[in-house]
Design an enzyme around this catalytic site. Structure first.
Site, mmCIF file in Angstrom:
data_model
loop_
_atom_site.group_PDB
_atom_site.id
_atom_site.type_symbol
_atom_site.label_atom_id
_atom_site.label_comp_id
_atom_site.label_asym_id
_atom_site.label_seq_id
_atom_site.Cartn_x
_atom_site.Cartn_y
_atom_site.Cartn_z
ATOM 1 N N ALA A 168 6.897 3.574 -20.772
ATOM 2 C CA ALA A 168 7.967 4.485 -21.182
ATOM 3 C C ALA A 168 8.488 4.107 -22.573
ATOM 4 C CB ALA A 168 9.098 4.457 -20.161
ATOM 5 N N THR B 258 4.183 -2.038 -15.937
ATOM 6 C CA THR B 258 3.030 -1.242 -16.389
ATOM 7 C C THR B 258 1.758 -2.085 -16.428
ATOM 8 O OG1 THR B 258 4.496 0.141 -17.730
ATOM 9 C CG2 THR B 258 2.152 0.168 -18.305
ATOM 10 N N TYR C 259 0.681 -4.363 -14.680
ATOM 11 C CA TYR C 259 0.048 -4.695 -13.398
ATOM 12 C C TYR C 259 -0.436 -3.469 -12.633
ATOM 13 C CZ TYR C 259 1.841 -9.178 -14.644
ATOM 14 O OH TYR C 259 2.083 -10.333 -15.335
ATOM 15 N N GLY D 282 -4.012 1.328 -9.575
ATOM 16 C CA GLY D 282 -4.654 2.588 -9.160
ATOM 17 C C GLY D 282 -4.926 3.549 -10.303
ATOM 18 N N GLU E 151 -5.643 8.543 -3.760
ATOM 19 C CA GLU E 151 -4.684 7.607 -3.154
ATOM 20 C C GLU E 151 -3.872 8.335 -2.089
ATOM 21 O OE1 GLU E 151 -2.403 5.510 -6.170
ATOM 22 O OE2 GLU E 151 -4.230 5.004 -7.239
ATOM 23 N N HIS F 87 5.183 -1.064 -0.798
ATOM 24 C CA HIS F 87 3.739 -0.782 -0.807
ATOM 25 C C HIS F 87 3.149 -1.367 0.472
ATOM 26 C CE1 HIS F 87 -0.398 -0.416 -2.046
ATOM 27 N NE2 HIS F 87 -0.022 0.192 -3.161
ATOM 28 N N ARG G 247 2.978 6.544 1.394
ATOM 29 C CA ARG G 247 3.267 5.120 1.437
ATOM 30 C C ARG G 247 4.374 4.724 2.407
ATOM 31 N NH1 ARG G 247 3.063 3.368 -4.707
ATOM 32 N NH2 ARG G 247 0.831 3.742 -4.601
ATOM 33 N N HIS H 53 7.890 -2.452 -3.928
ATOM 34 C CA HIS H 53 6.972 -2.047 -4.996
ATOM 35 C C HIS H 53 7.644 -1.211 -6.087
ATOM 36 C CE1 HIS H 53 3.080 -1.117 -6.688
ATOM 37 N NE2 HIS H 53 3.249 0.176 -6.536
ATOM 38 N N ARG I 294 8.064 8.094 -3.820
ATOM 39 C CA ARG I 294 7.167 8.471 -4.922
ATOM 40 C C ARG I 294 5.723 8.619 -4.446
ATOM 41 N NH1 ARG I 294 3.806 5.338 -8.309
ATOM 42 N NH2 ARG I 294 4.677 3.399 -7.505
ATOM 43 N N LEU J 80 3.521 6.129 -13.709
ATOM 44 C CA LEU J 80 3.119 5.989 -15.118
ATOM 45 C C LEU J 80 3.253 7.356 -15.787
ATOM 46 C CD1 LEU J 80 -0.065 3.800 -14.502
ATOM 47 C CD2 LEU J 80 2.066 3.019 -15.550
HETATM 48 P P1 FAD Z 1 7.977 -1.402 -17.167
HETATM 49 O O1 FAD Z 1 6.554 -1.211 -17.407
HETATM 50 O O2 FAD Z 1 8.358 -2.286 -16.046
HETATM 51 O O3 FAD Z 1 8.631 -1.980 -18.501
HETATM 52 C C1 FAD Z 1 9.974 -2.407 -18.502
HETATM 53 C C2 FAD Z 1 10.189 -3.232 -19.750
HETATM 54 O O4 FAD Z 1 11.585 -3.487 -19.945
HETATM 55 C C3 FAD Z 1 9.528 -4.602 -19.723
HETATM 56 O O5 FAD Z 1 8.959 -4.808 -20.984
HETATM 57 C C4 FAD Z 1 10.699 -5.568 -19.515
HETATM 58 O O6 FAD Z 1 10.482 -6.845 -20.028
HETATM 59 C C5 FAD Z 1 11.762 -4.845 -20.294
HETATM 60 N N1 FAD Z 1 13.139 -5.203 -19.929
HETATM 61 C C6 FAD Z 1 13.721 -5.144 -18.724
HETATM 62 N N2 FAD Z 1 15.005 -5.525 -18.823
HETATM 63 C C7 FAD Z 1 15.238 -5.845 -20.115
HETATM 64 C C8 FAD Z 1 16.346 -6.313 -20.835
HETATM 65 N N3 FAD Z 1 17.527 -6.562 -20.247
HETATM 66 N N4 FAD Z 1 16.225 -6.534 -22.156
HETATM 67 C C9 FAD Z 1 15.031 -6.318 -22.788
HETATM 68 N N5 FAD Z 1 13.941 -5.878 -22.152
HETATM 69 C C10 FAD Z 1 14.042 -5.635 -20.837
HETATM 70 N N6 FAD Z 1 2.332 3.325 -11.017
HETATM 71 C C11 FAD Z 1 1.396 4.278 -11.173
HETATM 72 O O7 FAD Z 1 1.703 5.405 -11.560
HETATM 73 N N7 FAD Z 1 0.086 3.965 -10.945
HETATM 74 C C12 FAD Z 1 -0.321 2.744 -10.531
HETATM 75 O O8 FAD Z 1 -1.501 2.507 -10.351
HETATM 76 C C13 FAD Z 1 0.657 1.746 -10.330
HETATM 77 N N8 FAD Z 1 0.306 0.512 -9.887
HETATM 78 C C14 FAD Z 1 1.260 -0.457 -9.815
HETATM 79 C C15 FAD Z 1 0.894 -1.757 -9.472
HETATM 80 C C16 FAD Z 1 1.829 -2.775 -9.483
HETATM 81 C C17 FAD Z 1 1.422 -4.176 -9.109
HETATM 82 C C18 FAD Z 1 3.176 -2.498 -9.833
HETATM 83 C C19 FAD Z 1 4.196 -3.581 -9.873
HETATM 84 C C20 FAD Z 1 3.557 -1.199 -10.142
HETATM 85 C C21 FAD Z 1 2.609 -0.174 -10.138
HETATM 86 N N9 FAD Z 1 2.967 1.130 -10.466
HETATM 87 C C22 FAD Z 1 2.000 2.084 -10.608
HETATM 88 C C23 FAD Z 1 4.331 1.447 -10.876
HETATM 89 C C24 FAD Z 1 4.370 1.478 -12.395
HETATM 90 O O9 FAD Z 1 3.571 0.447 -12.908
HETATM 91 C C25 FAD Z 1 5.766 1.324 -12.951
HETATM 92 O O10 FAD Z 1 6.667 2.123 -12.266
HETATM 93 C C26 FAD Z 1 5.759 1.727 -14.418
HETATM 94 O O11 FAD Z 1 4.816 0.958 -15.101
HETATM 95 C C27 FAD Z 1 7.128 1.557 -15.023
HETATM 96 O O12 FAD Z 1 7.004 1.680 -16.417
HETATM 97 P P2 FAD Z 1 8.296 1.476 -17.303
HETATM 98 O O13 FAD Z 1 7.878 1.606 -18.713
HETATM 99 O O14 FAD Z 1 9.384 2.327 -16.809
HETATM 100 O O15 FAD Z 1 8.746 -0.033 -16.974
HETATM 101 C C1 SIN Z 2 -1.744 1.195 -6.269
HETATM 102 O O1 SIN Z 2 -2.692 1.018 -7.012
HETATM 103 O O2 SIN Z 2 -1.804 1.166 -5.038
HETATM 104 C C2 SIN Z 2 -0.418 1.442 -6.868
HETATM 105 C C3 SIN Z 2 -0.309 2.835 -7.253
HETATM 106 C C4 SIN Z 2 1.109 3.207 -7.507
HETATM 107 O O3 SIN Z 2 2.021 2.409 -7.353
HETATM 108 O O4 SIN Z 2 1.320 4.377 -7.849
#
Ligand code: FAD
Ligand code: SIN
Length: 527
Positions: free
Chosen positions: A20, A50, A52, A55, A122, A250, A297, A358, A393, A399
């Site tokens: 994001a 993100t 990690y 899927g 999925e 999850h 889920r 999750h 969700r 993502l």
């Molecule tokens: P994030 O990617 O979590 O980024 C947040 C950022 O904010 C990080 O850089 C963090 O360090 C920073 N931050 C936080 N607090 C502060 C602060 N106080 N000051 C400064 N920086 C800060 N979703 C899917 O759609 N498909 C998938 O396959 C999938 N697989 C997943 C597998 C795993 C293991 C996990 C944990 C999640 C998965 N998800 C998946 C969910 C998805 O990855 C997340 O919901 C998504 O990546 C969130 O993106 P984001 O940019 O909102 O936050």
């Molecule tokens: C997964 O790969 O099972 C995670 C997918 C997701 O959180 O959307």
């Protein structure tokens, strides 16, 4: 620790470097070439949920076999009546364009032998529609985005910069603000954790992209940075927050006691035909849903939870032994290797799995343009409640949500950025009257206590009694933490603890107020 006396001025302050934050930063930097875009992130550039993601990303890629309507209906069904249908339609329809952009930025998604993108399946999806890069999709996206960011001149990317609080009228005019009042965001106070100084950032626009809060639970798939900072910061600044009671567990995290965060066994593995078996080796999903292993889920996680509670077993199993090994290893090299490192050979051994926290479906309220209820504060990604996910969700829609709302925020700013002035008269951080904290171990104890409270009382199955217990214990922790916070030198650990407590308290309160079981929210007293 010192407060830096100067004000750091930036046009855009982006808090967070997941999908994001990075996609937003890139877009505004490329469009507003004369502007300064500052990204701050609390540890390494790519450390975030993100990275990690396994899927992949859901999108209707081939309209001859799939349709927007099907993706919309799948999302609405998973959301269990709580989604905002207009938002769901918007996100699903925007998806292909956003995915094409990600590809243009250099993200590699796997292709089939015929050269078309290979689409995975999925839980809760009625079609194969998940674009992926092996089982490390998120790491590939982060790689591509960071490469683009590093080649963009007007972006200043600051690591180990921790956002403490948003700056609003509360600090500038030194007046109490109320939740429904007109409030403006002027930037943020940020702890440079390497230099141990608090910096003041004044920004025309602030983008909150801080991700989730998995660390409020003992067992989570989320990395240690996911401490709910954004939700807590926005809540303190009096932004509107909702739906935070909808926590997604999850179903299939690898059962490996002592490993934190829990390693995920992607739902895409069940999409390839893997079967859930109880501790005795019997299938059980048919008892819970006709879609069996590919039910949404919330249903699969609750089914496993029930099986575990009934049998007293520590985990169930995921059986992949019947899946073609060559194909399995090609799609899931990371999972295959991880299992192998623990002596689990997926060709003949079942994988021990159990549910883990999750994802948080709710968060800071945003509208279609990714605007929060606070002026000039936008938010995108897991930190938000956009209306897309409702009570649960749909897999791989997260993502996508980050990409779509970051684009929508950018699009809105192309129309109004020129009218926004640089904030004036921002006070620098006040660090008077604080002492060095000689008992940092208290922070560790309290963090562990929060996790235990939330796991014991605000988990997959809740009840009135459990929620009351959580509320009482969290209140005690809040009081202790407030004393520590008001009088000690700041550290990111202390700030995180404050945010963990606030987010946990919000989840508990919203859970108490929910009167009907929906999606990821389930109370034994409401059956
Ligand atoms: P994030 O990617 O979590 O980024 C947040 C950022 O904010 C990080 O850089 C963090 O360090 C920073 N931050 C936080 N607090 C502060 C602060 N106080 N000051 C400064 N920086 C800060 N979703 C899917 O759609 N498909 C998938 O396959 C999938 N697989 C997943 C597998 C795993 C293991 C996990 C944990 C999640 C998965 N998800 C998946 C969910 C998805 O990855 C997340 O919901 C998504 O990546 C969130 O993106 P984001 O940019 O909102 O936050
Ligand atoms: C997964 O790969 O099972 C995670 C997918 C997701 O959180 O959307």
């Amino acid at each position: 620790m010192n407060a830096e006396k100067k004000i750091n001025k930036t046009d855009f302050l982006v808090i967070g470097s997941g999908i994001a934050g990075l996609s937003f930063a890139l877009k505004v930097a490329k469009h507003f070439k004369d502007s300064l875009v500052t990204i701050i992130t609390k540890t390494e550039k790519d450390e975030c949920n993100t990275k990690y993601a396994q899927g992949g990303i859901a999108t209707v890629w081939d309209e001859t076999v799939d349709s927007f309507e099907q993706h919309i209906q799948d999302t609405l069904i998973a959301g269990d009546g709580i989604c905002d249908e207009e938002i769901v339609r918007m996100v699903v329809k925007d998806a292909p364009e956003r995915l094409n952009e990600l590809i243009e930025w250099g993200t590699n998604f796997d292709k089939a032998k015929n050269g078309d993108y290979s689409l995975g399946r999925e839980g809760g999806h009625s079609q194969d529609r998940i674009l992926h890069h092996k089982d490390i999709t998120g790491a590939e996206i982060e790689r591509a985005l960071i490469e683009q960011i590093e080649n963009t001149e007007n972006i200043n990317f600051l690591t180990y910069h921790y956002a403490i609080d948003l700056i609003t009228e509360h600090q500038v005019k030194k007046k109490e603000t109320k939740r429904k009042e007109k409030i403006t965001c002027f930037g943020a106070y940020v702890l440079d954790s390497k230099k141990n100084i608090v910096k003041t950032f004044a920004s025309k626009v602030t983008m909150l992209a801080t991700g989730g809060n998995g660390q409020v639970y003992v067992t989570t798939t989320n990395p240690v940075v996911a401490t709910g900072d954004g939700i807590a910061m926005a809540y303190r600044a009096k932004a509107e927050v909702s739906d935070v009671e909808f926590i997604q567990f999850h179903p299939t995290a690898l059962y490996n006691p002592g490993e934190y965060p829990a390693f995920l066994i992607s739902e895409a593995v069940r999409g390839e035909g893997a079967i859930l078996r109880d501790y005795e080796g019997n299938r059980f999903m048919h008892k819970y849903d006709e879609r069996e292993e590919l039910a949404s889920r919330d249903i699969v996680a609750r089914a496993i939870d029930r099986e575990l509670k009934q049998s007293g077993a520590p985990h169930v199993y995921l059986d992949c032994t019947h899946i073609d090994y060559t194909a399995f290893k090609k799609h899931f090299p990371n999972i295959t290797e991880k299992c192998m490192s623990l002596g689990i050979d997926v060709r003949k051994d079942f994988i021990p799995v159990s549910p883990a926290q999750h994802y948080i479906c709710g968060g800071v309220n945003i509208n279609k343009k990714a605007k929060t209820s606070i002026k000039n504060l936008y938010a995108s990604g897991e930190v938000t409640r956009s209306g897309l996910h409702g009570a649960n969700r749909l897999a791989s829609n997260s993502l996508l949500e980050g990409l779509v709302f970051s684009h929508r925020a950018y699009d809105n700013l192309t129309k109004r950025f020129h009218k926004i002035e640089m904030p004036k008269n921002i006070p620098v951080w006040n660090d008077s009257g604080v002492k060095k904290n000689m008992e940092k171990v208290l922070i560790t104890h309290d963090k562990n206590e929060v996790k235990t409270i939330m796991s014991n009382y605000v988990g997959i199955v809740r009840s009135n009694e459990r929620l009351l217990r959580a509320e009482r214990r969290l209140r005690g922790l809040y009081e202790d933490n407030k004393r520590l916070y008001d009088h000690s030198e700041l550290s990111s650990d202390l700030c995180e603890l404050r945010n963990l407590i606030t987010t946990s308290y919000l989840i508990t309160q919203f859970s108490k107020n929910r009167k009907e079981n929906k999606g990821g929210f389930y109370s034994a007293d409401l059956v």
